[in-house]
Design a protein around this motif. Structure first.
Motif, PDB file in Angstrom:
ATOM      1  N   HIS A 184       0.827  -1.203   0.000  1.00 22.54           N
ATOM      2  CA  HIS A 184       0.000   0.000   0.000  1.00 22.54           C
ATOM      3  C   HIS A 184       0.868   1.262   0.000  1.00 22.54           C
ATOM      4  CE1 HIS A 184      -3.377  -2.648   0.795  1.00 22.54           C
ATOM      5  NE2 HIS A 184      -2.681  -3.189   1.791  1.00 22.54           N
ATOM      6  N   ARG A 185       0.252   2.370  -0.335  1.00 30.05           N
ATOM      7  CA  ARG A 185       0.991   3.634  -0.386  1.00 30.05           C
ATOM      8  C   ARG A 185       1.364   4.083   1.015  1.00 30.05           C
ATOM      9  NH1 ARG A 185      -2.646   6.681  -2.305  1.00 30.05           N
ATOM     10  NH2 ARG A 185      -2.188   6.385  -4.526  1.00 30.05           N
ATOM     11  N   LEU A 186       2.639   4.396   1.210  1.00 33.08           N
ATOM     12  CA  LEU A 186       3.140   4.825   2.509  1.00 33.08           C
ATOM     13  C   LEU A 186       3.483   6.314   2.474  1.00 33.08           C
ATOM     14  CD1 LEU A 186       5.476   1.817   3.448  1.00 33.08           C
ATOM     15  CD2 LEU A 186       3.011   2.124   3.889  1.00 33.08           C
ATOM     16  N   ILE A 187       3.080   7.006   3.501  1.00 33.79           N
ATOM     17  CA  ILE A 187       3.332   8.440   3.620  1.00 33.79           C
ATOM     18  C   ILE A 187       4.632   8.648   4.394  1.00 33.79           C
ATOM     19  CG2 ILE A 187       2.474  10.615   4.581  1.00 33.79           C
ATOM     20  CD1 ILE A 187      -0.371   9.444   4.301  1.00 33.79           C
ATOM     21  N   HIS A 188       5.519   9.440   3.814  1.00 34.33           N
ATOM     22  CA  HIS A 188       6.807   9.726   4.450  1.00 34.33           C
ATOM     23  C   HIS A 188       6.832  11.151   4.988  1.00 34.33           C
ATOM     24  CE1 HIS A 188       9.369   6.287   2.844  1.00 34.33           C
ATOM     25  NE2 HIS A 188       8.186   6.110   2.269  1.00 34.33           N
ATOM     26  N   SER A 189       7.233  11.294   6.233  1.00 31.86           N
ATOM     27  CA  SER A 189       7.527  12.605   6.809  1.00 31.86           C
ATOM     28  C   SER A 189       9.046  12.723   6.817  1.00 31.86           C
ATOM     29  CB  SER A 189       6.958  12.704   8.226  1.00 31.86           C
ATOM     30  OG  SER A 189       7.192  13.976   8.777  1.00 31.86           O
ATOM     31  N   VAL A 190       9.597  13.438   5.840  1.00 35.24           N
ATOM     32  CA  VAL A 190      11.019  13.311   5.524  1.00 35.24           C
ATOM     33  C   VAL A 190      11.944  13.860   6.602  1.00 35.24           C
ATOM     34  CG1 VAL A 190      10.594  13.283   3.056  1.00 35.24           C
ATOM     35  CG2 VAL A 190      11.018  15.460   4.194  1.00 35.24           C
ATOM     36  N   LYS A 191      11.450  14.729   7.491  1.00 34.35           N
ATOM     37  CA  LYS A 191      12.305  15.279   8.543  1.00 34.35           C
ATOM     38  C   LYS A 191      12.143  14.560   9.876  1.00 34.35           C
ATOM     39  CE  LYS A 191      12.624  19.888   6.521  1.00 34.35           C
ATOM     40  NZ  LYS A 191      12.364  21.347   6.676  1.00 34.35           N
ATOM     41  N   SER A 192      11.294  13.560   9.904  1.00 32.30           N
ATOM     42  CA  SER A 192      11.073  12.805  11.134  1.00 32.30           C
ATOM     43  C   SER A 192      12.296  11.947  11.462  1.00 32.30           C
ATOM     44  CB  SER A 192       9.842  11.905  10.987  1.00 32.30           C
ATOM     45  OG  SER A 192       9.710  11.040  12.100  1.00 32.30           O
ATOM     46  N   GLN A 193      12.515  11.722  12.745  1.00 34.51           N
ATOM     47  CA  GLN A 193      13.618  10.847  13.154  1.00 34.51           C
ATOM     48  C   GLN A 193      13.267   9.368  12.991  1.00 34.51           C
ATOM     49  OE1 GLN A 193      14.526  13.827  16.743  1.00 34.51           O
ATOM     50  NE2 GLN A 193      15.672  11.943  16.943  1.00 34.51           N
ATOM     51  N   MET A 194      12.007   9.078  12.786  1.00 29.42           N
ATOM     52  CA  MET A 194      11.590   7.697  12.534  1.00 29.42           C
ATOM     53  C   MET A 194      11.149   7.564  11.085  1.00 29.42           C
ATOM     54  SD  MET A 194      11.095   4.590  13.146  1.00 29.42           S
ATOM     55  CE  MET A 194      11.827   4.717  14.772  1.00 29.42           C
ATOM     56  N   GLN A 195      11.885   6.754  10.321  1.00 30.90           N
ATOM     57  CA  GLN A 195      11.603   6.555   8.904  1.00 30.90           C
ATOM     58  C   GLN A 195      11.187   5.107   8.643  1.00 30.90           C
ATOM     59  OE1 GLN A 195      11.575   8.978   6.538  1.00 30.90           O
ATOM     60  NE2 GLN A 195      12.030  10.500   8.144  1.00 30.90           N
TER      61      GLN A 195
END
Length: 297
Positions: A184-195
């Motif tokens: 499924h499509r995953l949303i990335h928060s690019v500045k988060s410390q958890m990737q």
């Protein structure tokens, strides 16, 4: 012997500002006049109250003790004077915090602080840029990062648990396995410390193909996108607490790995803790933090 009240007021201003030039601006006098008053007070007391390190000024141990002893009385005299004049003084408190923690965690709580402190005029500066406290007029910051900023007061806003999150209309709570997420499509928060790569490692999953994704550079946008059904996000309950509380987000993964990080920190120069407005906000912030943690445990 005559008590040098003017010099005492000048010393109090210097100790609060942590700078002779800033104190001079506040008192509307020249820096040399401020220095002369400090020297006169030190001569009167027979001890050094300040020391210089380059362009910065710090209090000696005697200066710290003296400042603590006079601060409450001077602030009381100021409040009484304003009361007699019939003026309710407004003290400006400038707080800096990143847009995501500002909008998702801090803003929903601010009414209680503002209502309880009508004499403090709050300014919230929402930016990701770390504060240069030597150049910027910021009293306290909630800073995103890993902590450990030398020379500053640093206190954790608390550990945050990170989960996959999505709208319940997309997937029901606990309806997917960790491996299912790759479909499924995953949303990335690019500045988060958890990737996502780290999360999959913690879940014992080794992706063999690139997954579908959409990227945002702000966590608050990633959370809103997940609420709108754009995909599955990976966010902390500190930022997504309202959406989780209201049922607008759920964790679709059954038995997700337990991942907790500290990513938000209360930061300011140690000298700012001498200011009543900063201490008042810090005390309120601690109570809100502790109350939030008690509810989620």
């Amino acid at each position: 012997m005559q008590i040098p009240f003017r010099a005492i007021i000048v010393f109090h201003a210097v100790a609060r500002a942590g700078s002779i030039s800033r104190a001079a601006d506040e008192l509307r006098v020249t820096p040399s006049a401020v220095s002369q008053q400090i020297q006169a007070l030190e001569l009167h007391l027979g001890t050094a109250l300040t020391s210089r390190i380059g362009r910065n000024i710090t209090l000696t141990e005697a200066g710290e003790r003296y400042f603590e002893m006079i601060s409450r009385e001077i602030e009381h005299v100021t409040d009484v004077t304003q009361h007699v004049r019939g003026i309710r003084s407004a003290t400006t408190l400038t707080v800096r915090a990143a847009p995501s923690v500002s909008s998702k965690w801090l803003l929903p709580r601010l009414a209680s602080f503002v209502d309880a402190n009508p004499d403090i005029e709050l300014r919230l500066d929402g930016t990701n840029e770390p504060t240069d406290f030597h150049k910027e007029n910021v009293d306290l910051e909630i800073r995103h990062g890993e902590g450990g900023w030398p020379g500053l007061f640093v206190e954790s806003l608390g550990k945050e648990r990170f989960f996959p999150l999505c709208a319940p209309s997309s997937f029901a709570a606990g309806s997917l396995s960790a491996a299912d997420l790759l479909k499924h499509r995953l949303i990335h928060s690019v500045k988060s410390q958890m990737q996502w790569p780290r999360w999959f490692t913690e879940a014992g999953i080794e992706p063999t193909e690139r997954w579908k994704r959409v990227l945002f550079d702000r966590s608050h946008m990633a959370i809103d996108a997940a609420v709108d059904g754009l995909g599955i996000g990976l966010e902390s309950e500190l930022l997504a607490w309202r959406e989780l509380r209201d049922g607008r987000l759920v964790c679709p993964v059954k038995d997700p790995p337990a991942i907790a990080l500290t990513t938000q920190w209360i930061v300011c120069p140690h000298g700012h803790l001498r200011h009543r407005k900063t201490r008042t906000f810090l005390d309120w912030l601690r109570k809100e933090r502790d109350s939030w943690h008690e509810r989620i445990v």
